[in-house]
Design an enzyme around this catalytic site. Structure first.
Site, short mmCIF file in Angstrom:
data_model
loop_
_atom_site.label_atom_id
_atom_site.label_comp_id
_atom_site.label_asym_id
_atom_site.label_seq_id
_atom_site.Cartn_x
_atom_site.Cartn_y
_atom_site.Cartn_z
CD GLU A 2 1.51 -7.41 2.69
OE1 GLU A 2 1.96 -7.03 1.48
OE2 GLU A 2 1.83 -6.38 3.52
NE ARG A 41 3.39 -1.56 -7.18
CZ ARG A 41 3.97 -0.82 -6.16
NH1 ARG A 41 3.54 0.47 -5.90
NH2 ARG A 41 4.71 -1.41 -5.43
CG ASP A 96 5.47 -12.52 -1.40
OD1 ASP A 96 6.08 -12.51 -2.42
OD2 ASP A 96 5.25 -11.27 -0.86
CD GLU A 103 6.35 -3.97 -7.76
OE1 GLU A 103 5.16 -3.61 -7.71
OE2 GLU A 103 7.00 -4.52 -6.81
#
Length: 660
Positions: free
Chosen positions: A559, A295, A424, A291
Site C-alpha cells: 500500500e 488476483r 478499505d 480474493e
C-alpha cells in the site's frame, strides 16, 4: 530413562554392593517381569516372578535391590545412613553428573523465556522464539549515511561477529570451510543469505539502475517460487516448500502482468506455458470470491489486455462464470465462498455475513468481463450490490460498517468505522469504477466524495509531538488512534481523484498522509512498517508512533509503495522515489532469503530478531514490486493513468472509451 540406562557408568567404579531405591521409566520392562541388569546392558528375564507387587534389579556379583513391602516399611533415610561414605559419595557424584548433562537444555529453555519477556511495552506478554534470518547488506544512495552508520542505528550487527559464534543458526568460518560453503554465505536451517553480494547501487540520474534493482528483486523472488513452489499458491522460502490456499497457482497468476511490465519475457513465457497447459478451474475446491476475483480474474484480464493473447481471456471467462453462484443469495449480496467445481456457494461457517470491502471490491473485474464478453450477467450482479449498499441505513457521513448480512442485505456490527481491513477497498472502488466507466456514473462519485468528507470529519487527527496527520477508527462514538498499514492506499487514491478533477485539497491531504505512511517505516528499527500502529495524541508524548507486540509483523504489503507511485507520477517530486528506494533496500536487508524468495517477518522493531514467518504472499510479486518499478520509471506512458485503472491487486484494466 532412569538410572538403569546409566548403570555401566556407575558399576564401573562400584566395588561393593550398592543398594538404593530406583525409579524405573522404561516402557520395555513391565511390573510383571524380572529384570537382570548386567554390566553389558539390560537383560530381561521373561519368566514372571513369584510376586507381582515389586521389581528387582540384580547387579551381577553385586547383590540385589528388593522393592518389596518389607523394604518400603523401612525409612529411606536409615538405609541411606547405612551406606558407606564412599557409596554415598559415588551416588551423589552420579546424580551431579546427570544434572550437568541436562544443564544445556534447561538453560536454553530459560534463555527462551528471558528473551520472550523483553519488550518496550508495559505488559509482560511472552513472545515466541524464532531464529533470525541474517540480513543482506545493501548500499544506500550517495546522499544517505554510510552503511556503517546505518548498522549502528537500525541495521544488523557486524556479520563477522555472528560468524564467530556457534548456535542460534550460525556457523563458524572453520565449519563453513569444512562444509565446502562459499565465503560470504551464512547458513540458517537450509536458507542461505548472501552477505557479500550487494544490490544495484542507485545514483542520481541513473534511473536505469533503480529499475534494474527491482528486476533483480523480482528475479530472485521468482527463482525461489520456481524452484520450490512451482504451480502452487505461495512460496515458503525458508523451508524451501509451498503452501496452498486454493491450489490454483496464485503467485504465478498474480505475477503475470508484472513480468510483462518489467520486460521479463523469458520468465513470462514459462509462466504462460503453465497457464495454458496446467491451469484448470474444474476442481472441487472452495475459493474466496473476493480474493479469486482480484488476483485470478483480475490478473488474467490484465494480462490479456497487455499481451492481446486470447488464451488469457478464455481462462478469465472460465473462472468468471464459475464464481457467479456466489450471487445466488436472498439479498443478492454475494456469499464469501464458492466451490468452483460443484457450482455451489456458502457463507463462512461461523457467520452469515460477508465483508463490506469484499462484496464492493469485485466490480472493476466483473464489469470488464461483461464488456469483453458482451454478457451483461457479470456487470448486472455487481451493480446490484453497489445499488443496495448506496441506499442502506447505518452509514456515518458516507462511511460504511465492516459487515453486511447475505440474507437480509443489511449492515451488521453497526457503529464501527475504519478505512482499514474489511472496509478499505470499498472507498477505492467507488472512485475507480467512476474512472473506469468514463466518469459518467455520478452516484459512485457522490458516494466517494461524501465518504472523504466523512473521513475528514470523523477519522482524521494529528499525532504528538510532531503533528503527523493520520486516519484513526471510530467505535460507537469513541475514537481510536489505530491505523492499519492497509490505510496507506488512501494517499494514492486521493491523488488519483485529484488528477481526475476532484478538489485540490484531496491532493493536499494525500501528501500529508503520504508523509505519515513513510514515517511508519523509518521510525521502525528495521525501516519496515508494522501491520498496525497507534498514534500518540497526548501532549508531552516522546514519540508519535507506538506498536503493540501483536502488530509488529510485516507481510511485504504494497500500500505505501502504491501511494508513492501515484504521488510521484502526479507531482514528479523525486523524494517519493528516494523513499521507495529506502523501502526496497530494507526489504532486501531484512526479508530476502538467498536460496530464493522473500519472507514476511514478525518483528520490525528488532533488526537482530526479525523472526521470519516463512511465507511470501503473492501480492509481493503482483503489487509491491510492480509499484516499485513503476515508481522508478520516468515514462508516463508506462501504464498511463489516463488509459488504465488499477484494481486493488495492482492489475491494470483499461478505462472504457467514451461513446457518443
Amino acid at each position: 530413562m532412569g538410572i538403569v540406562h546409566n548403570i555401566e557408568n556407575l558399576t564401573a567404579v562400584l566395588s561393593t554392593a550398592v543398594t538404593v531405591p530406583l525409579v524405573l521409566d522404561y516402557t520395555g520392562c513391565t511390573s510383571n517381569l524380572t529384570l537382570n541388569a548386567e554390566y553389558k546392558g539390560c537383560v530381561t528375564d521373561m519368566h514372571p516372578p513369584s510376586r507381582q507387587d515389586y521389581i528387582s534389579i540384580s547387579l551381577a556379583g553385586q547383590g540385589t535391590y528388593n522393592n518389596g513391602k518389607q523394604w518400603r516399611r523401612q525409612s529411606c533415610w536409615r538405609k541411606w545412613k547405612q551406606l558407606s561414605r564412599l557409596q554415598r559419595s559415588l551416588i551423589l557424584l552420579f546424580l551431579f553428573m546427570c544434572g550437568i548433562a541436562s544443564y544445556p537444555a534447561v538453560t536454553e529453555h530459560l534463555r527462551g523465556l528471558t528473551d520472550g519477556e523483553r519488550s518496550t511495552e508495559s505488559n509482560s506478554v511472552l513472545r515466541p522464539i524464532f531464529p533470525q534470518v541474517l540480513p543482506e547488506p545493501v548500499k544506500p544512495l550517495p546522499e544517505q549515511s554510510s552503511q556503517k552508520e546505518l548498522s549502528n542505528k537500525r541495521g544488523p550487527p557486524i556479520l563477522q561477529n555472528r560468524l564467530q559464534k556457534k548456535g542460534n543458526g550460525t556457523v563458524t568460518v572453520e565449519e563453513k570451510k569444512e562444509k565446502g560453503e562459499e565465503e560470504g554465505v551464512i547458513s540458517w536451517r537450509g536458507a542461505l543469505v548472501d552477505t557479500d553480494k550487494d544490490t544495484v547501487e542507485a545514483k542520481d540520474g541513473e534511473k536505469a539502475s533503480l529499475l534494474e534493482a527491482v528486476k533483480d528483486a523480482f528475479r530472485h523472488a521468482w527463482q525461489g517460487y520456481k524452484d520450490f513452489a512451482w504451480g502452487h499458491d505461495e512460496l515458503r522460502p525458508l523451508s524451501k516448500s509451498y503452501s496452498e490456499w486454493f491450489g490454483l497457482g496464485l503467485t504465478l497468476i498474480d505475477a503475470l502482468d508484472t513480468m510483462w511490465i518489467l520486460g521479463l519475457k523469458e520468465e513470462f513465457e514459462e509462466a504462460r506455458t503453465w497457464v495454458a497447459t496446467e491451469l484448470t478451474f474444474n476442481k472441487n475446491v472452495d475459493v474466496n470470491l473476493f480474493e479469486s476475483t482480484i488476483r485470478i480474474l483480475g490478473g488474467l484480464l490484465s494480462t490479456y489486455h497487455l499481451t492481446g493473447d486470447t488464451m488469457f481471456l478464455d481462462k478469465a471467462k472460465d473462472i468468471g462464470s464459475r464464481l457467479m453462484p456466489a450471487f445466488n443469495t436472498p439479498s443478492k449480496i454475494p456469499y464469501s465462498d464458492v466451490n468452483i467445481g460443484k457450482g455451489t456457494a456458502h457463507p463462512p461457517r461461523w457467520t452469515s455475513d460477508s465483508t463490506v470491502a469484499e462484496v464492493t471490491s469485485i466490480q472493476l473485474e466483473f464489469r470488464e468481463l461483461s464488456r469483453l464478453t458482451q454478457d451483461p450477467q457479470y456487470q448486472d450482479a455487481v451493480a446490484e450490490v453497489m445499488k443496495q449498499v448506496h441506499k442502506l441505513d447505518g452509514k456515518l457521513d458516507g462511511l460504511v460498517p465492516m459487515f453486511i448480512n447475505t440474507n437480509n442485505g443489511q449492515f451488521t456490527h453497526q457503529g464501527i468505522f475504519t478505512l482499514g481491513a474489511r472496509a478499505d477497498s470499498y472507498y477505492e472502488y467507488l472512485l475507480k469504477q467512476w474512472i473506469q466507466g468514463g466518469k459518467k456514473e455520478d452516484q459512485l462519485l457522490e458516494d466517494y466524495v461524501q465518504a472523504i468528507e466523512g473521513v475528514k470529519k470523523n477519522l482524521l487527527q494529528k499525532s504528538s509531538p510532531n503533528g503527523l496527520t493520520f486516519v484513526g477508527e471510530l467505535s460507537h462514538g469513541q475514537f481510536s488512534p489505530k491505523m492499519d498499514h492497509l490505510v496507506c492506499f488512501l494517499p494514492g487514491t486521493l491523488a488519483l481523484g485529484a488528477h481526475h478533477g476532484l478538489p485540490a485539497d484531496h491532493m493536499d491531504l494525500a501528501k500529508q498522509l503520504m508523509e505519515t505512511c513513510y514515517q511508519m517505516y523509518i521510525q521502525m528499527e528495521t525501516g519496515l512498517s508494522p501491520e498496525i500502529v497507534h498514534f500518540n495524541m497526548h501532549e508531552g508524548s516522546i514519540r508519535d508512533i507506538d506498536v503493540k507486540l501483536a502488530d509488529r509483523h510485516n507481510l511485504l504489503r504494497p500500500e505505501t509503495v502504491e501511494s508513492l507511485f501515484y504521488l510521484y507520477r502526479f507531482t514528479k517530486d523525486h523524494k517519493y522515489q528516494d523513499w521507495g528506494w529506502n523501502i526496497l533496500q530494507n526489504f532486501n536487508k531484512y526479508t530476502k532469503v538467498s536460496s530464493g524468495g522473500y519472507t514476511s517477518i514478525n518483528n520490525v522493531r528488532d533488526p537482530d530478531y526479525t523472526s521470519p514467518r516463512d511465507k511470501m504472499e503473492s501480492f509481493f510479486l503482483g503489487e509491491t514490486l510492480k509499484y516499485l518499478y513503476l515508481l522508478f520509471s520516468d515514462d508516463p506512458s508506462s501504464i498511463s493513468l489516463d488509459e488504465y485503472v488499477f484494481n486493488t491487486e495492482a492489475h491494470p484494466l483499461p478505462i472504457w472509451p467514451s461513446t457518443a
